[in-house]
Scaffold this motif. Structure first.
Motif, PDB file in Angstrom:
ATOM      1  N   SER A 724       0.853  -1.195   0.000  1.00  0.00           N
ATOM      2  CA  SER A 724       0.000   0.000   0.000  1.00  0.00           C
ATOM      3  C   SER A 724       0.884   1.238   0.000  1.00  0.00           C
ATOM      4  O   SER A 724       2.081   1.160   0.241  1.00  0.00           O
ATOM      5  CB  SER A 724      -0.927   0.021   1.216  1.00  0.00           C
ATOM      6  N   LEU A 725       0.276   2.370  -0.232  1.00  0.00           N
ATOM      7  CA  LEU A 725       1.063   3.604  -0.320  1.00  0.00           C
ATOM      8  C   LEU A 725       1.553   4.072   1.052  1.00  0.00           C
ATOM      9  O   LEU A 725       2.309   5.034   1.129  1.00  0.00           O
ATOM     10  CB  LEU A 725       0.262   4.700  -1.017  1.00  0.00           C
ATOM     11  N   MET A 726       1.151   3.398   2.106  1.00  0.00           N
ATOM     12  CA  MET A 726       1.758   3.698   3.409  1.00  0.00           C
ATOM     13  C   MET A 726       3.227   3.276   3.393  1.00  0.00           C
ATOM     14  O   MET A 726       4.085   3.965   3.915  1.00  0.00           O
ATOM     15  CB  MET A 726       0.985   2.974   4.517  1.00  0.00           C
ATOM     16  N   ASP A 727       3.479   2.140   2.754  1.00  0.00           N
ATOM     17  CA  ASP A 727       4.842   1.608   2.749  1.00  0.00           C
ATOM     18  C   ASP A 727       5.548   1.746   1.411  1.00  0.00           C
ATOM     19  O   ASP A 727       6.768   1.688   1.345  1.00  0.00           O
ATOM     20  CB  ASP A 727       4.824   0.133   3.164  1.00  0.00           C
ATOM     21  N   PHE A 728       4.791   1.873   0.343  1.00  0.00           N
ATOM     22  CA  PHE A 728       5.400   2.047  -0.983  1.00  0.00           C
ATOM     23  C   PHE A 728       5.572   3.552  -1.187  1.00  0.00           C
ATOM     24  O   PHE A 728       4.599   4.293  -1.271  1.00  0.00           O
ATOM     25  CB  PHE A 728       4.484   1.430  -2.049  1.00  0.00           C
ATOM     26  N   PHE A 729       6.808   3.972  -1.268  1.00  0.00           N
ATOM     27  CA  PHE A 729       7.129   5.402  -1.196  1.00  0.00           C
ATOM     28  C   PHE A 729       6.780   6.151  -2.482  1.00  0.00           C
ATOM     29  O   PHE A 729       7.343   5.882  -3.539  1.00  0.00           O
ATOM     30  CB  PHE A 729       8.630   5.547  -0.893  1.00  0.00           C
ATOM     31  N   ILE A 730       5.859   7.084  -2.367  1.00  0.00           N
ATOM     32  CA  ILE A 730       5.591   8.057  -3.428  1.00  0.00           C
ATOM     33  C   ILE A 730       5.882   9.422  -2.813  1.00  0.00           C
ATOM     34  O   ILE A 730       5.215   9.817  -1.857  1.00  0.00           O
ATOM     35  CB  ILE A 730       4.108   8.024  -3.873  1.00  0.00           C
TER      36      ILE A 730
END
Lengths: 806, 284
Positions: A724-730
């Motif tokens: 999820s974007l909590m852990d996948f850095f954007i």
């Protein structure tokens, strides 16, 4: 007589052609929320499909019970591999010559794999149905580490092809081995390495990550049973290829399939592949006779549709004592996941990884790539780069740094003495490419001057002294990169995908009043084609870009092309556009000559008109010519003013650039601050400088993400840790540094307008620049190599291992 | 990412809300800003049939400052905390910490009550409430009661709140002296890799009162008693700071996750604690 002729500059400016920072015509709708993306497609009676996915990375599927799901009001069908088998659609071919399960056929091979497709009247009912499908699994040991794929007792993943000794790309030595691909001269390279003054050796890992476009993948299939036509809307970076492949797989005649790519919210390679969702939405529409929509959520996008990178690149580089590079050797272990679904030209199972000699004149080189199956999602797409070019650039730019350390040399100087010289172009590389053009020394010197490289090194040395004296806990790193890309696939003689030659196309119709519509075989996903291709045409045919409509993405109207990825749109379709424009101009010249009552050869082109040579007051503008083309009987000339060009480029283009990153690193927290980022790009002729700058900013920010934190990580049990974007850095604005952009211009000698493509350069060059800055900060303490992403804890770990916390 | 069906309730008083949750027992959950609950529902990890939305209840909103006492309604958003000038005067650490929570969009929705009541170790406000020695007011079918924040957290997502109770407000005495909330995070919007709050009151050259608390360094927020006793009465010199830092790190018990291994987190904790101490002392 005609009106007074405005000055050349004024007429030229009015065209908004090449070199104009014209505002993007797409943005009016995007900024007002009026884009038309896949999830905006709503057809009458449309149904929704949703997947049951595997929680296990490796398991047998013992049974699937859909009874409870079918009781949910609104759930109409639950499709499994058994239902697809009679249609021979339970498996599908991949772009890499492998095959892939559409729905789990007896076993699952990665967490998140598609097991069953629930079709319902709305997406809520579909999701409720998914919850209630009962799947019985028998867990199998997962294979996560590609280096353990061929050890004794390793789990066999692909039982379907376990006995096949020959794959799509040659012999297979083990059931978990996909291919070995080689380039260059192994013996000669090993002999150079054996006798070299200096050899540096490292394992360079480019971790698994994901393109993660803002819009996820999806499709809406609509089978019209009355006329037998299938309309397929989807997030396709190559709509024509999808049509042909869909026809070949389904048996539906190609003229009965219409593929439409609507607005696409970013692709970055993620939308090149063919996914089970597309196939299932088609099958569901055929079965139900109703349109069926499928769209991923973010977790599904990150965990199931195409990842990028995951290359373990073992390298050796040799040089003389003075630093002249003599040889390069690379052995790559490529983790392809459960199916080989890489999106590469067919003859290149490791893409253009053999551009890994980079910007350097390396006389002898050898590359081998082993593709390996693991229990991870399939993919291996080119995430904002030409096929595996980012991996190649990262490899060589790390190896140069490692060699500089071994030689005790300044890495900027080491690059300079090894660059291919301007006069060596066209340059034949040891691994088989002909670099079309370049002027690396000019770019490099300009970059070093712009950042005042010498002063930076002095400051870095002072910082180091302060650090050693305990006055600061921050180190300073200077990340250098000089990258060379290979883009614009490509010559049909080398490049095809599933046998489809990688030319591209443009079709132009000039309207009687002197405006125009142009259609291309490519498809913009944010690149701004409607803006820039109109500019190419404006300069070619003398009609203002504002008066040219540009359309892509509907296979019923657009000419056949292979789509947009690998920076191929400008090198290939852009060339087709210029060539089609020239055909228009050739006919316009005959019409003008007739109207002016002179011979064809007696008129010459002048920005937006043809002028009688030596009589500048006698001319016909393109507007006048267009009107005459339709409305005046001209002997020997057909009415109308249209042209089409299919362009097969003679070579790839080779954009390059010099990037410098200055970074401060807190060795205690592992946090980083990018103080300066200078990016010089040479993409040949510059079509729209504003769009180039935007592309460079966007690509650098993706590069920042990849280098500094973004990853698809699996635990040792094969579970995705970063789904999820909590852990996948954007990165947000907050994490994004200021970028300083610059350029040199070395036009491509073979491209009609000299353009090379730029959209992917910043991702290719940015990653090594950020990573090299991190490494450079620790160079004084003996660090030669560490693995990306350089997030806080990994940087801390590096500092810790170097004893900087004692 | 689509939740299962549920019934939506929107009571306009605390009593009505309690009635609904009493009626439905563990099938009902209250929702404040929803930033923790809604994703859990979408992932179908939170299984509930009745969602009780508290946003229509006026008595749950607002900040009341009376002398030393600060009372904040549970449904006060993080944005409202940041925007409140009175609060910034009497408890500037609240503003400093709230600005480090998530991003502006989240802070428009996220509430202090939801933040403290959920028991998520990643949330910042529970640590801050340890620091401030706050009291939570809980309303239930049998009336209201007060629980000290320092007694509230039992384990991750387990708190002293009974199933039929609603956390209605938070009360603390405005701190005096120096303060700091230091948070290391991977990016905007992330939970803390390590975070520490410190309060310091000085009397002449001596520390007359101290408080130290940690966020996301164990499965509950941590009030660092030993560090506090080291600091109290000390001269706040380098030695005291070092000893207090070590004591606070020793009180932590972080787990490994994508933010890093335990060893790193303890090191990061040490850095943020020391920085918070130094900044609070400087401000005292």
């Amino acid at each position: 007589m005609n009106e007074m002729t405005p000055p050349k500059e004024e007429r030229s400016e009015a065209l908004k052609g090449l070199g104009c920072s014209r505002k993007r015509v797409e943005d009016a709708r995007f900024t007002q929320g009026k884009g038309n993306y896949i999830d905006d497609i709503k057809l009458p009676g449309m149904l929704f499909g949703d997947f049951v996915r595997s929680p296990y990375p490796h398991a047998y599927v013992k049974s699937i019970n859909a009874d409870k799901a079918l009781e949910v009001p609104g759930v109409l069908a639950v499709i499994t591999a058994k239902d697809l088998e009679p249609l021979n659609l339970h498996w599908m071919p991949t772009l890499a010559g492998d095959k892939q399960m559409v729905l789990a056929d007896g076993k699952v091979l990665f967490q998140g794999q598609e097991v069953a497709f629930v079709v319902a009247t709305d997406r809520y009912a579909a999701a409720d149905g998914v919850e209630l499908v009962e799947v019985e699994y028998e867990e199998l040991p997962p294979l996560v580490d590609p280096f353990k794929a061929e050890i004794e007792g390793a789990p066999i993943l692909r039982e379907d092809i376990a006995e096949e000794k020959e794959g799509a790309h040659g012999p297979r030595r083990h059931p978990n081995h996909i291919f070995t691909w080689e380039a260059g001269d192994k013996d000669a390279t090993e002999s150079v390495l054996d006798s070299a003054d200096v050899v540096a050796e490292e394992m360079v890992y480019y971790h698994r990550t994901h393109p993660c476009p803002l819009e996820t993948c999806g499709s809406v299939a609509s089978m019209d049973k009355v006329n037998g036509k299938l309309t397929l809307y989807g997030t396709f970076q190559a709509p024509h290829a999808v049509r042909t492949v869909a026809s070949l797989i389904s048996g539906i005649a190609e003229h009965n399939i219409r593929v439409i790519s609507p607005d696409i919210g970013g692709g970055f390679g993620n939308k090149v592949g063919v996914y089970p969702g597309y196939v299932c939405s088609i099958v569901a529409s055929i079965v139900t006779g109703k349109p069926v929509k499928w769209i991923e959520d973010r977790i599904e996008n990150l965990t199931a549709t195409a990842f990028a990178r995951d290359y373990w690149m073992k390298g050796k580089i040799s040089a003389t004592k003075e630093g002249k590079i003599t040889g390069l050797w690379c052995h790559t272990t490529a983790d392809h996941g459960a199916f080989d679904a890489c999106a590469d030209p067919t003859k290149f199972p490791a893409g253009f990884m053999n551009i890994c000699t980079g910007s350097y004149d390396i006389p002898t080189a050898y590359l081998a790539v082993d593709g390996i199956y693991t229990n991870k999602a399939p993919g291996g797409v080119a995430y904002r780069c030409s096929f595996r070019v980012t991996e190649a650039a990262y490899f060589i730019e790390r190896m140069i740094e490692v060699l500089a350390i071994k030689l005790g040399m300044d890495a900027a100087e080491l690059r300079r003495i090894n660059f291919i010289k301007k006069e060596q172009f066209p340059y034949q590389s040891a691994l088989g490419w002909e670099y079309d053009s370049g002027d690396y020394h000019t770019a490099w010197d300009k970059a070093l001057d712009a950042v005042n490289y010498k002063a930076l090194r002095k400051e870095q040395a002072e910082r180091l002294e302060d650090f050693k004296a305990g006055k600061t806990r921050k180190l300073m790193g200077i990340g250098l990169t000089h990258f060379t890309e290979i883009v614009g696939a490509g010559p049909v003689k080398n490049c095809d995908i599933l046998g489809l030659g990688m030319f591209d196309s443009c079709e132009i119709r000039i309207h009687p009043t002197g405006s125009a519509i142009a259609r291309l075989g490519t498809i913009s996903q944010g690149q701004g084609h409607a803006t820039t291709f109109a500019q190419i045409l404006a300069s070619e045919i003398g009609i203002s870009a504002d008066d040219i409509t540009l359309e892509e993405g509907d296979t019923d109207t657009a000419p056949y092309g292979l789509g947009t990825y690998g920076s191929r749109s400008t090198p290939v379709a852009g060339a087709a556009t210029a060539m089609a424009g020239r055909k228009i101009r050739a006919k316009a010249q005959m019409i003008a000559a007739y109207l002016l009552e002179v011979h064809d050869g007696d008129v010459e082109w002048d920005i937006d008109r043809f002028v009688v040579k030596g009589a500048p007051e006698r001319f016909k503008t393109m507007k006048e010519i267009a009107f005459a083309a339709y409305n005046q009987a001209i002997p020997g000339i057909e009415p109308g003013l249209e042209a089409v060009s299919y362009y097969d480029p003679p070579n790839m283009t080779y954009p390059f650039g010099a990037y410098i990153c200055v970074m401060d690193i807190d060795v205690d927290t592992g946090t980083t601050e990018i103080r300066q980022f200078y990016a010089l790009d040479d993409c040949g002729t510059r079509i729209n400088p504003m769009i180039i700058e935007g592309q460079v900013h966007g690509g650098l920010t993706e590069a920042l993400a990849i280098a500094m934190g973004q990853e698809i990580a699996y635990d040792e049990m094969g579970n995705v840790k970063t789904g999820s974007l909590m852990d996948f850095f954007i990165p947000t604005m907050w994490e994004t540094p200021n970028y300083q952009t610059d350029h040199t211009t070395t036009p491509s000698p073979h491209h009609p307008i000299g353009a090379k493509g730029v959209g992917e350069s910043p991702n290719v060059g940015g990653v090594p620049a950020f990573s090299n800055a991190v490494h450079d900060a620790f160079r004084a303490f003996g660090l030669t190599q560490s693995h990306m992403p350089h997030d806080h804890w990994r940087i801390w770990q590096t500092a810790n291992k170097l004893g900087l916390h004692d | 990412m689509i939740p299962a069906a549920f019934e939506y309730h929107r009571p306009d008083s605390i009593d009505d809300a309690i009635k609904i949750i009493s009626e439905h027992g563990d099938e009902a959950r209250v929702i404040a800003g929803g930033h923790s609950l809604i994703p859990m529902m979408k992932l179908r990890m939170a299984d509930l049939s009745h969602l009780v939305d508290l946003q229509q209840i006026a008595e749950l909103k607002g900040i009341i400052i009376e002398g030393q006492s600060v009372t904040i309604g549970a449904m006060t958003t993080q944005h409202e905390l940041i925007a409140d000038e009175g609060l910034a005067k009497v408890a500037p650490i609240m503003t400093e910490a709230a600005l480090q929570i998530a991003d502006p969009q989240v802070r428009y929705m996220g509430t202090i009550g939801g933040n403290v009541a959920n028991g998520d170790p990643g949330n910042d406000m529970p640590g801050l409430m340890q620091l401030l020695d706050a009291n939570y007011t809980l309303a239930g079918p049998n009336g209201t009661r007060t629980v000290k924040a320092r007694d509230f957290y039992e384990a991750a997502y387990f708190t002293a709140r009974e199933e039929e109770e609603i956390l209605t407000s938070i009360t603390f005495n405005s701190p005096v002296g120096g303060y700091a909330y230091e948070k290391q995070k991977r990016k905007i919007g992330d939970y803390a890799t390590a975070a520490a709050g410190v309060l310091i009151t000085k009397d002449g050259g001596t520390c007359s009162h101290a408080s130290v608390a940690l966020t996301n360094l164990a499965d509950t927020p941590i009030y660092c008693e030993e560090a506090v006793s080291i600091l109290t009465g000390s001269d706040l010199g380098a030695e005291a700071i070092e000893a207090a830092t070590i004591a606070a790190v020793n009180a932590s018990d972080p787990g490994e996750d994508n933010r890093g291994p335990i060893e790193f987190k303890k090191h990061a904790a040490k850095i943020v604690i020391r920085r918070a101490l130094e900044r609070a002392i400087e401000r005292a």
